[in-house]
Design a protein around this motif. Structure first.
Motif, PDB file in Angstrom:
ATOM      1  N   TYR A  31       0.922  -1.318  -0.298  1.00 21.84           N
ATOM      2  CA  TYR A  31      -0.097  -0.174  -0.003  1.00 21.84           C
ATOM      3  C   TYR A  31       0.936   1.220  -0.172  1.00 21.84           C
ATOM      4  N   LYS A  32       0.906   1.858  -1.021  1.00 21.22           N
ATOM      5  CA  LYS A  32       1.809   3.267  -1.318  1.00 21.22           C
ATOM      6  C   LYS A  32       1.261   4.116  -0.442  1.00 21.22           C
ATOM      7  N   ARG A  33      -0.134   4.027  -0.222  1.00 21.30           N
ATOM      8  CA  ARG A  33      -0.487   5.134   0.314  1.00 21.30           C
ATOM      9  C   ARG A  33      -0.074   5.426   1.722  1.00 21.30           C
ATOM     10  N   LEU A  34       0.646   4.511   2.384  1.00 25.05           N
ATOM     11  CA  LEU A  34       1.030   4.395   3.740  1.00 25.05           C
ATOM     12  C   LEU A  34       2.337   5.253   3.699  1.00 25.05           C
ATOM     13  N   LYS A  35       2.726   5.496   2.763  1.00 27.45           N
ATOM     14  CA  LYS A  35       4.081   6.356   2.408  1.00 27.45           C
ATOM     15  C   LYS A  35       5.307   5.982   3.231  1.00 27.45           C
ATOM     16  N   GLY A  36       5.395   4.667   3.493  1.00 32.41           N
ATOM     17  CA  GLY A  36       6.599   4.348   4.256  1.00 32.41           C
ATOM     18  C   GLY A  36       6.370   4.380   5.853  1.00 32.41           C
ATOM     19  N   SER A  37       5.155   4.910   6.480  1.00 37.70           N
ATOM     20  CA  SER A  37       5.123   4.898   7.753  1.00 37.70           C
ATOM     21  C   SER A  37       4.807   3.683   8.534  1.00 37.70           C
ATOM     22  N   ILE A  38       5.622   3.578   9.490  1.00 44.04           N
ATOM     23  CA  ILE A  38       5.436   2.174  10.218  1.00 44.04           C
ATOM     24  C   ILE A  38       4.432   2.407  11.122  1.00 44.04           C
ATOM     25  N   LYS A  39       4.288   3.540  11.538  1.00 47.03           N
ATOM     26  CA  LYS A  39       3.187   4.042  12.278  1.00 47.03           C
ATOM     27  C   LYS A  39       1.860   3.732  11.929  1.00 47.03           C
ATOM     28  N   LYS A  40       1.604   4.243  10.592  1.00 49.77           N
ATOM     29  CA  LYS A  40       0.374   4.132   9.911  1.00 49.77           C
ATOM     30  C   LYS A  40      -0.012   2.495   9.659  1.00 49.77           C
ATOM     31  N   ALA A  41       1.049   1.856   9.196  1.00 50.10           N
ATOM     32  CA  ALA A  41       0.930   0.354   8.842  1.00 50.10           C
ATOM     33  C   ALA A  41       0.638  -0.249  10.091  1.00 50.10           C
ATOM     34  N   TYR A  42       1.103  -0.190  11.459  1.00 50.89           N
ATOM     35  CA  TYR A  42       0.707  -0.838  12.594  1.00 50.89           C
ATOM     36  C   TYR A  42      -0.736  -0.593  12.832  1.00 50.89           C
ATOM     37  N   LYS A  43      -1.082   0.798  12.497  1.00 50.30           N
ATOM     38  CA  LYS A  43      -2.698   1.307  13.021  1.00 50.30           C
ATOM     39  C   LYS A  43      -3.318   0.296  11.742  1.00 50.30           C
ATOM     40  N   LEU A  44      -3.144   0.188  10.623  1.00 50.83           N
ATOM     41  CA  LEU A  44      -3.798  -0.526   9.726  1.00 50.83           C
ATOM     42  C   LEU A  44      -3.936  -1.988  10.228  1.00 50.83           C
ATOM     43  N   LEU A  45      -2.701  -2.517  10.671  1.00 50.02           N
ATOM     44  CA  LEU A  45      -2.618  -3.944  11.120  1.00 50.02           C
ATOM     45  C   LEU A  45      -3.890  -4.252  12.481  1.00 50.02           C
ATOM     46  N   GLU A  46      -3.557  -3.296  13.208  1.00 47.72           N
ATOM     47  CA  GLU A  46      -4.448  -3.220  14.523  1.00 47.72           C
ATOM     48  C   GLU A  46      -5.994  -3.149  13.840  1.00 47.72           C
ATOM     49  N   ASN A  47      -6.407  -2.682  13.103  1.00 46.52           N
ATOM     50  CA  ASN A  47      -7.713  -2.332  12.459  1.00 46.52           C
ATOM     51  C   ASN A  47      -8.154  -3.745  11.751  1.00 46.52           C
ATOM     52  N   ILE A  48      -7.049  -4.113  11.131  1.00 50.12           N
ATOM     53  CA  ILE A  48      -7.436  -5.445  10.440  1.00 50.12           C
ATOM     54  C   ILE A  48      -7.761  -6.557  11.637  1.00 50.12           C
ATOM     55  N   LYS A  49      -6.926  -6.462  12.489  1.00 49.34           N
ATOM     56  CA  LYS A  49      -7.165  -7.768  13.474  1.00 49.34           C
ATOM     57  C   LYS A  49      -8.358  -7.337  14.419  1.00 49.34           C
ATOM     58  N   LYS A  50      -8.890  -6.101  14.607  1.00 55.33           N
ATOM     59  CA  LYS A  50     -10.106  -5.985  15.040  1.00 55.33           C
ATOM     60  C   LYS A  50     -11.204  -6.305  14.424  1.00 55.33           C
ATOM     61  N   THR A  51     -11.271  -6.231  13.105  1.00 55.29           N
ATOM     62  CA  THR A  51     -12.436  -6.858  12.369  1.00 55.29           C
ATOM     63  C   THR A  51     -12.320  -8.212  11.917  1.00 55.29           C
ATOM     64  N   GLN A  52     -10.891  -8.765  11.911  1.00 63.25           N
ATOM     65  CA  GLN A  52     -10.845 -10.228  11.648  1.00 63.25           C
ATOM     66  C   GLN A  52     -10.031 -10.684  12.627  1.00 63.25           C
ATOM     67  N   PRO A  53     -10.434 -10.956  13.773  1.00 56.17           N
ATOM     68  CA  PRO A  53      -9.622 -11.399  14.945  1.00 56.17           C
ATOM     69  C   PRO A  53      -9.335 -12.857  14.978  1.00 56.17           C
ATOM     70  N   THR A  54      -9.721 -13.731  14.025  1.00 59.57           N
ATOM     71  CA  THR A  54      -9.506 -15.084  13.833  1.00 59.57           C
ATOM     72  C   THR A  54      -8.743 -15.282  12.592  1.00 59.57           C
ATOM     73  N   LEU A  55      -8.327 -14.113  11.849  1.00 64.84           N
ATOM     74  CA  LEU A  55      -7.723 -14.140  10.447  1.00 64.84           C
ATOM     75  C   LEU A  55      -6.450 -15.284  10.746  1.00 64.84           C
ATOM     76  N   PHE A  56      -5.576 -14.932  11.526  1.00 63.99           N
ATOM     77  CA  PHE A  56      -4.438 -15.580  11.566  1.00 63.99           C
ATOM     78  C   PHE A  56      -4.542 -16.590  12.955  1.00 63.99           C
ATOM     79  N   ALA A  57      -3.827 -17.575  12.629  1.00 66.02           N
ATOM     80  CA  ALA A  57      -3.997 -18.719  13.864  1.00 66.02           C
ATOM     81  C   ALA A  57      -3.567 -17.918  15.164  1.00 66.02           C
TER      82      ALA A  57
END
Length: 417
Positions: free
Chosen positions: A383-409
């Motif tokens: 996702y180029k929209r993250l513009k290399g921001s690790i902070k934004k990427a972590y926030k996106l990952l946290e949101n993914i986990k909230k919406t799909q809490p069983t996605l990864f084992a």
């Protein structure tokens, strides 16, 4: 299934061969020297199984050479496996099925490796219990065990429990079958060794060590406790002097049985905790992928912290898992969705949790932290929209986990980001 008919001079039926095949097809898929994989074997299994039955039941079965495969160990050295053909694995399974139940009656209660209804977790649980009682441990390592099992000594043990001459004949043929190297050369056995990777090898190895180690300890050192998983063994002693005496005697014992203890890997360990305050050079040991060492623990009764001696995933195992993650290079799968990444990796993650999460499961968090770091790299690459921001990427990952809490084992198992 191969059609039923009368057996020949040796009482091996087609049903026995079919039952053996069903067990083999549920396990490894690797091809032997004939290049026939399990998938290819399945395509014409009636013909293959008929030949195996015909030869086994007439006494004319001779096993082909074993294909040598090299596996890099955690210390960087190479461990050599012997991979029989699929057909030979079926033949070995027939004989294993015939002798396994009778040998199970012989084996010691504290032998766990490659046995019915026993697991590595069972062995680890007993060691965990024993170190709370016994302050000293002998961490035993036999040098090149599978490569050095003496054939004549092993056959003496076999003949003690197996009356059928034809079973003895086939076992001897398997012991004597040559190894074929990567270069195509065939190496003949010199009266010792059984290939690691053979179907029947583990039960033969267990029987050998039953007499070399288990029975010997029971007779001469009944006061000590031990846990053995294949050729890995832990001996529990009450004093350092007792441990030194047992170890000295063991050196002589395995020497008489044409084996050798690994000088660098065999050691005496002090199970240090809040009650045990002696000075000792070694206060930790690895066993079956776990490390036993002094660790902070919380009392279930009082809730207070104390220094115990407990197990968790070993450093070398943790490093191995992280290396496996790195080797997938999934952070470069920019055309994949996160759901596709989960589909590809979840069986691996589940296996890790199932094995290494059995004891002190939170110690696996470091592995999953590395997994998340690599997942962040994937998000930044995708996702180029993250513009290399690790902070934004972590926030996106946290949101993914909230919406799909069983996605990864590991998310499903309760591990956090």
């Amino acid at each position: 299934m191969i059609e039923k008919s009368k057996t020949k001079s040796i009482p091996i039926t087609k049903t026995m061969v079919w039952e053996a095949y069903k067990k083999v097809r549920a396990k490894g898929k690797s091809a032997g020297i004939d290049g026939i994989s399990l998938k290819e074997f399945k395509q014409d299994h009636p013909s293959h199984l008929y030949k195996i039955w015909n030869r086994l039941s007439s006494g004319s079965y001779f096993p082909p050479a074993v294909r040598e495969e090299e596996i890099t160990k955690k210390d960087g050295k190479v461990r050599k496996l012997g991979i029989p053909t699929v057909g030979d694995r079926v033949a070995q399974m027939v004989i294993k099925n015939l002798i396994e139940s009778r040998l199970e009656q012989v084996f010691h209660d504290n032998s766990y490796g490659y046995r019915l209804e026993r697991s590595a977790h069972d062995a680890l649980a007993v060691v965990r219990q024993n170190v709370r009682i016994f302050p000293w441990v002998i961490d035993l390592d036999i040098k090149g065990f599978f490569d050095n099992i003496d054939h004549e000594l092993l056959m003496q043990a076999i003949e003690r429990h197996v009356d059928e001459p034809w079973i003895i004949m086939y076992i001897r043929r398997w012991l004597e079958m040559p190894i074929q190297t990567k270069g195509g050369d065939k190496i003949e056995k010199q009266g010792k060794g059984t290939p690691q990777g053979g179907v029947i090898s583990p039960i033969l190895a267990n029987l050998f060590l039953h007499y070399v180690f288990d029975e010997w300890l029971r007779i001469y050192y009944p006061q000590v406790k031990f846990v053995r998983y294949a050729d890995d063994a832990i001996i529990h002693c009450r004093t350092k002097e007792e441990a030194e005496e047992v170890l000295q005697s063991l050196h002589k014992r395995v020497g008489l049985c044409k084996l050798e203890l690994h000088k660098d890997k065999t050691k005496i360990v002090y199970c240090k905790d809040y009650r045990r305050t002696e000075d000792a050079d070694k206060v930790s040991f690895d066993f079956l992928g776990y490390c036993f060492q002094p660790r902070s623990s919380k009392s279930k009764r009082t809730g207070k912290m104390f220094l115990g001696f407990d197990l968790a995933i070993s450093k070398s195992s943790r490093t191995k898992l992280i290396e496996e993650l790195r080797s997938t290079k999934f952070h470069l799968w920019t055309t994949a969705t996160i759901e596709e990444i989960a589909t590809q990796l979840n069986s691996k993650l589940s296996g890790w949790i199932q094995y290494y999460g059995k004891f002190r499961r939170w110690e696996l968090s470091g592995v999953f932290r590395r997994f998340h770091e690599r997942l962040i790299k994937w998000l930044l690459n995708k996702y180029k929209r993250l513009k290399g921001s690790i902070k934004k990427a972590y926030k996106l990952l946290e949101n993914i986990k909230k919406t799909q809490p069983t996605l990864f084992a590991h998310w499903k198992a309760g591990y956090s980001i």
